[in-house]
Write a protein that holds these residues in place. Structure first.
Motif, PDB file in Angstrom:
ATOM      1  N   GLY A 142       0.820  -1.212   0.000  1.00 20.34           N
ATOM      2  CA  GLY A 142       0.000   0.000   0.000  1.00 20.34           C
ATOM      3  C   GLY A 142       0.851   1.258   0.000  1.00 20.34           C
ATOM      4  N   ASN A 143       1.925   1.245   0.783  1.00 19.21           N
ATOM      5  CA  ASN A 143       2.812   2.408   0.820  1.00 19.21           C
ATOM      6  C   ASN A 143       3.547   2.579  -0.501  1.00 19.21           C
ATOM      7  N   LEU A 144       3.922   1.476  -1.135  1.00 17.52           N
ATOM      8  CA  LEU A 144       4.583   1.570  -2.441  1.00 17.52           C
ATOM      9  C   LEU A 144       3.631   2.145  -3.488  1.00 17.52           C
ATOM     10  N   ALA A 145       2.374   1.738  -3.441  1.00 18.57           N
ATOM     11  CA  ALA A 145       1.392   2.270  -4.389  1.00 18.57           C
ATOM     12  C   ALA A 145       1.213   3.772  -4.179  1.00 18.57           C
ATOM     13  N   LYS A 146       1.204   4.204  -2.930  1.00 16.88           N
ATOM     14  CA  LYS A 146       1.105   5.636  -2.644  1.00 16.88           C
ATOM     15  C   LYS A 146       2.327   6.371  -3.176  1.00 16.88           C
ATOM     16  N   ALA A 147       3.508   5.779  -3.012  1.00 15.48           N
ATOM     17  CA  ALA A 147       4.735   6.418  -3.487  1.00 15.48           C
ATOM     18  C   ALA A 147       4.738   6.531  -5.008  1.00 15.48           C
ATOM     19  N   VAL A 148       4.300   5.490  -5.689  1.00 13.67           N
ATOM     20  CA  VAL A 148       4.238   5.534  -7.157  1.00 13.67           C
ATOM     21  C   VAL A 148       3.283   6.636  -7.596  1.00 13.67           C
ATOM     22  N   GLY A 149       2.144   6.729  -6.943  1.00 18.89           N
ATOM     23  CA  GLY A 149       1.183   7.792  -7.272  1.00 18.89           C
ATOM     24  C   GLY A 149       1.762   9.168  -7.014  1.00 18.89           C
ATOM     25  N   LEU A 150       2.519   9.291  -5.924  1.00 16.05           N
ATOM     26  CA  LEU A 150       3.126  10.573  -5.582  1.00 16.05           C
ATOM     27  C   LEU A 150       4.172  10.977  -6.617  1.00 16.05           C
TER      28      LEU A 150
END
Length: 195
Positions: A142-150
């Motif tokens: 979940g944190n990786l997905a947020k980072a990719v979106g960021l």
């Protein structure tokens, strides 16, 4: 038992204390052989369950560097040496003790620290290693997905701005790069006429 046999038993127990992830001490008074077999099956391959002599086990624990277990060696003692998931084995012991009140959890040792009976029961309330690892992986994903979106947000925002600028330009106008050669041609013609 002869003295070499006792020394071998102490050495084996000390090795079990040293190599296991944890050890849980229980009192088995009142359990039948059939009950003990059922308990061993319930613990699975993550643990070995053995009836031990208190004096030899105290000596073995001291040789393994574990202090403070002496109070737990009152009455008949059997030890579950845990080589796998500590929480799973603790749950197996707790559940078996609920179904068979003759099994009493005295305490144990984990990572060199002495545990009382309540601490062992708290270990049983933990989720298994696999469940905890799955939760950790899900949280990291979940944190990786947020980072990719960021990281992708500025690029997609720039693409939207360029698309908006492109759509605002009137369709009949020629691009600015095409207008420059026409101006140069007009200037060249004016220069030629003045000569």
């Amino acid at each position: 038992m002869a003295r070499p046999d006792k020394a071998a038993a102490v050495a084996e127990l000390a090795g079990q204390f040293s190599s296991s992830a944890a050890a849980v001490l229980t009192e088995y008074r009142g359990l039948t052989v059939k009950d003990l077999k059922a308990l061993r099956r319930a613990l699975g391959e993550d643990a070995t369950y053995a009836v031990t002599k208190n004096t030899l086990t105290m000596i073995a624990a001291r040789e393994a560097g574990i202090e403070g277990l002496d109070d737990q060696f009152a009455g008949p003692t059997a030890i579950a040496f845990i080589h796998g998931d500590v929480a799973t084995v603790a749950k197996g012991l707790r559940d078996f003790a609920k179904a068979n009140p003759h099994l009493v959890i005295k305490g144990g040792v984990m990572d060199g620290r002495v545990l009382d009976a309540e601490s062992v029961k708290k270990l049983a309330d933990l989720e298994s290693r696999e469940v905890l690892l799955a939760k950790l992986a899900g949280a990291m994903n979940g944190n990786l997905a947020k980072a990719v979106g960021l990281f992708a947000a500025p690029l997609s925002q720039a693409a939207r701005v360029l698309e908006a600028l492109k759509s605002q330009k009137p369709a009949g106008d020629a691009p600015a790069t095409d207008a420059a050669p026409a101006v140069e041609a007009t200037t060249d013609a004016a220069d030629a006429a003045s000569e």
